[in-house]
Design a protein around this motif. Structure first.
Motif, mmCIF file in Angstrom:
data_model
loop_
_atom_site.group_PDB
_atom_site.id
_atom_site.type_symbol
_atom_site.label_atom_id
_atom_site.label_comp_id
_atom_site.label_asym_id
_atom_site.label_seq_id
_atom_site.Cartn_x
_atom_site.Cartn_y
_atom_site.Cartn_z
ATOM 1 N N ASP A 19 -4.441 -9.295 9.065
ATOM 2 C CA ASP A 19 -4.106 -9.934 10.346
ATOM 3 C C ASP A 19 -4.867 -11.253 10.493
ATOM 4 O O ASP A 19 -4.301 -12.276 10.885
ATOM 5 C CB ASP A 19 -4.483 -9.020 11.520
ATOM 6 N N ALA A 69 14.324 -11.664 16.712
ATOM 7 C CA ALA A 69 12.951 -11.478 17.212
ATOM 8 C C ALA A 69 12.215 -10.467 16.337
ATOM 9 O O ALA A 69 11.069 -10.702 15.935
ATOM 10 C CB ALA A 69 12.986 -11.009 18.664
ATOM 11 N N ILE A 70 12.881 -9.356 16.012
ATOM 12 C CA ILE A 70 12.240 -8.331 15.159
ATOM 13 C C ILE A 70 11.973 -8.919 13.775
ATOM 14 O O ILE A 70 10.913 -8.715 13.193
ATOM 15 C CB ILE A 70 13.127 -7.070 15.054
ATOM 16 N N PHE A 125 11.357 -11.981 12.903
ATOM 17 C CA PHE A 125 10.205 -12.887 12.884
ATOM 18 C C PHE A 125 8.891 -12.130 13.089
ATOM 19 O O PHE A 125 7.843 -12.595 12.700
ATOM 20 C CB PHE A 125 10.368 -14.002 13.922
ATOM 21 N N GLN A 126 8.974 -10.944 13.694
ATOM 22 C CA GLN A 126 7.766 -10.139 13.886
ATOM 23 C C GLN A 126 7.404 -9.371 12.619
ATOM 24 O O GLN A 126 6.267 -9.385 12.188
ATOM 25 C CB GLN A 126 7.991 -9.121 15.024
ATOM 26 N N VAL A 127 8.401 -8.691 12.044
ATOM 27 C CA VAL A 127 8.084 -7.786 10.931
ATOM 28 C C VAL A 127 8.502 -8.319 9.565
ATOM 29 O O VAL A 127 8.072 -7.784 8.552
ATOM 30 C CB VAL A 127 8.721 -6.386 11.130
ATOM 31 N N SER A 131 -1.481 -19.355 10.167
ATOM 32 C CA SER A 131 -0.757 -19.977 11.285
ATOM 33 C C SER A 131 -1.566 -21.141 11.874
ATOM 34 O O SER A 131 -1.008 -22.195 12.191
ATOM 35 C CB SER A 131 -0.448 -18.890 12.313
#
Lengths: 599, 76
Positions: free
Chosen positions: A102, A362-363, A365-367, A109
């Motif tokens: 993480d 959205a999912i 880009f998250q996972v 980023s």
């Protein structure tokens, strides 16, 4: 439309070469190893002990745990079973390396943001003047770079030149242009041999913007410093080594387990398995000193699906019902066409389709890639819903008025019912065709094949003849049908006729669910409209009812459409031909490849 | 004013879908509770159990087809 053709292989080697051969087979990763039947000369092998390998790996893991100060409780006493070690090692990784990953992602980023700030700063600092003029409303600030002054150039749109300055032989000009003239200006820039400098929007001017950038840069640098400290304190460059050790443990576990499937005598051992036909020669070339016998695969062979591209993503829908039997039909390509089609037909709303598509992005880009398969399945279904929504003119029911390409589903419900049943007929008959193909693949004798495949075409034929009032022909067809059914299943074979109609009418759910989606959406909109008439609070209530009502309908129908699309395949379609009694082809291979991205 | 025939057709359509949905609902309740039990014992069965839970809905679909036929074939 059928499973991959395989060959059966028998590999014989001497006991001394056993470890080497196992390791090479694992690295090739193309063979499905099956349990060999014991014979007089060869008996079942036992799992490898490999105490030396285990001890080495355990010592390494314990050493790293101490070195990283991550977890002092990571201790393994004695020599526990390999599964226990892998379980503990994975817990160790999840607990600590997850956090580190993480941090690593956050660092990436921040570095990206930092790079963007630097790029913006460098562009602004290249300008020979500050951009201090406030941009008037409906205008945009543009800075042009050209060989000659643009002051006299006949641009087709009106430009307000704010300042112009020559620097190192080039002219920099700050101009304001009306938003509506932007496209026209861009087109004319090519002819004028000027180009626009890409600058971020700076409504308060460049000096103020540079201050903001500096502040952002300082914040990012502070955060990066914090992460660096945390990151290096926690991991100190050990994570790739830990992952490597776990990978080694997992691969060792595979090797240890796979030997249970081998046969061995005092001096020799034998491996039995299946490979894709084209890989037979590869294996033979890799083991020149070993005896390898290849033969056609038998009925115990595993099933390797060979879908490619788009269809491959729909394999889980097929395999959830059962793995296709070896050498028989794999209906996944048809599932990949019909699943999104049915789903779209039943949801049939542009708004809900868009909402599903946005949720999917959205999912994603998250996972990321991890859930690519369900995302592709529902992504195509969302597109299909949008298309059918346009056909029936539904956008959150009637909330957003759009002109239907055909008619709305309420006015045309009887026509849509007929279309649904027609689609059902096509789907059922595709199932019958696949059954015919399956009988051909199984090399079933013609008489038996006809007995299995003819009833549905005969029922359909009899109905068509009745519709055209050819009563005598219909009676003859019906008699042939009854004889076939009686011979196949006895007296209760007659139930197949009512069964066919039951299956066929089941496709009416395409209309039923389409109407249910549109009906609930309409009801939500009516309730919301009533709320709007309640004065000042009305708009808030309207917003509340619309948001929650449509969200409720959306969730309910996504679940409903998924279940019913799956059901139409499993119950109505697969029951006509599908034999999902296979077992999966699992290559004996390296379990996890090393990924050096964290280093 | 709706005439008697239209009213009776509407009542017939209502009865067709109403009783079919009632029966389907009871069936779905029985199937779903069994499916929930099976899923509690084995989570891998969830997908198949969802389909089983949806199976009795077919009877409601038949009722729906009859209702539509009544309304559009006899009601026009």
């Amino acid at each position: 439309m059928k499973t991959e053709d395989l060959s059966k292989l028998l590999v014989f080697g001497s006991i001394q070469d056993k470890k080497e051969i196992i390791s090479r087979l694992q690295h090739l990763g193309v063979m499905h190893i099956s349990k060999a039947d014991p014979s007089n000369q060869l008996v079942q092998d036992s799992p490898m002990q490999g105490v030396d390998v285990m001890s080495h790996l355990l010592l390494n893991l314990q050493y790293i745990a101490k070195q990283t100060n991550l977890d002092t409780s990571f201790t393994l006493e004695g020599l526990p079973p390999v599964e226990k070690v892998i379980e503990q090692a994975n817990e160790f990784v999840e607990k600590h390396l997850g956090k580190v990953e993480d941090l690593s992602n956050e660092k990436k980023s921040l570095l990206r943001k930092h790079a963007r700030i630097l790029a913006q700063r460098s562009e602004i600092e290249k300008l020979p003047f500050a951009l201090n003029h406030r941009v008037p409303s409906a205008h945009q600030r543009i800075v042009l770079l050209s060989e000659n002054s643009v002051a006299g150039y006949p641009f087709p749109v009106k430009l307000k030149i704010q300042q112009e300055m020559k620097n190192q032989g080039q002219f920099f000009t700050e101009v304001f242009v009306l938003n509506k003239d932007l496209n026209q200006l861009h087109n004319s820039l090519r002819k004028s041999q000027s180009k626009q400098i890409n600058l971020p929007e700076m409504p308060l001017g460049s000096v103020q913007f540079l201050h903001t950038l500096q502040r952002e840069e300082k914040d990012i640098n502070e955060k990066l410093d914090e992460i660096e400290k945390d990151f290096f304190r926690k991991i100190n460059g050990k994570q790739s080594k830990i992952k490597f050790l776990i990978t080694s443990l997992e691969n060792y576990r595979e090797q240890a387990n796979i030997t249970q499937k081998f046969l061995q005598s005092k001096n020799f051992f034998a491996v039995q398995g299946y490979v894709v036909k084209k890989d037979v020669q590869r294996i033979k070339n890799s083991f020149p000193e070993t005896t390898i016998i290849s033969m056609p695969a038998d009925t115990k062979a595993p099933s390797k699906l060979k879908n490619k591209g788009f269809a491959k993503f729909f394999e889980p829908i097929t395999t959830m019902f059962g793995i296709p039997t070896y050498s028989l039909i794999d209906p996944t390509p048809l599932v990949s066409l019909f699943f999104p089609f049915f789903f779209g037909f039943m949801l049939s709303d542009v708004g809900y389709g868009l909402l599903l598509l946005i949720s999917i992005f959205a999912i994603y880009f998250q996972v990321g890639e991890k859930f690519k398969t369900p995302l592709i399945i529902f992504g195509t279904s969302a597109v299909s819903s949008i298309i059918f929504g346009m056909v029936f003119g539904s956008f959150f029911g009637n909330l957003v008025p759009i002109t239907p390409l055909y008619q709305d589903s309420f006015s045309a419900s009887f026509i849509i019912l007929q279309v649904s049943l027609l689609i059902g007929l096509v789907h059922i008959n595709l199932g019958v065709l696949l059954q015919i193909y399956q009988q051909f693949l199984k090399k079933t004798p013609l008489a038996k094949a006809l007995q299995v495949t003819l009833p549905i075409p005969l029922i359909e034929g009899a109905v068509v003849l009745l519709l055209f009032k050819q009563y005598l022909a219909a009676i003859i067809v019906a008699i042939i049908l009854l004889i076939l059914l009686y011979r196949e299943k006895g007296f209760f074979g007659i139930m197949d006729i009512t069964g066919f109609f039951g299956t066929w009418f089941s496709y009416a759910r395409l209309l039923a669910l389409s109407l249910a989606t549109a009906g609930v959406a309409l009801a939500v909109n009516i309730v919301a409209q009533k709320a709007l008439s309640l004065g000042k609070i009305g708009f808030v209530l309207w917003l509340f009812v619309i948001a929650f009502g449509h969200l409720f309908n959306f969730v309910l129908n996504i679940i409903g459409c998924t279940i019913h699309s799956v059901r139409l395949h499993y119950v109505e379609f697969f029951s006509l031909f599908y034999e999902g009694e296979g077992h999966p082809f699992k290559e004996f291979k390296i379990q996890r490849k090393m990924n050096g991205s964290e280093d | 004013m709706v005439d008697m025939t239209t009213g009776l057709i509407a009542i017939g359509a209502g009865i067709a879908i109403g009783f079919a949905a009632l029966g389907s609902g009871i069936g779905q309740g029985i199937a779903s509770s069994a499916a929930a039990g099976a899923t509690a014992e084995n989570e891998k069965l969830l997908a198949k159990m969802l389909v089983f839970a949806a199976l009795p809905e077919t009877q409601a679909i038949y009722g729906f087809v009859i209702a539509i036929l009544l309304l559009f074939v006899f009601g026009q």
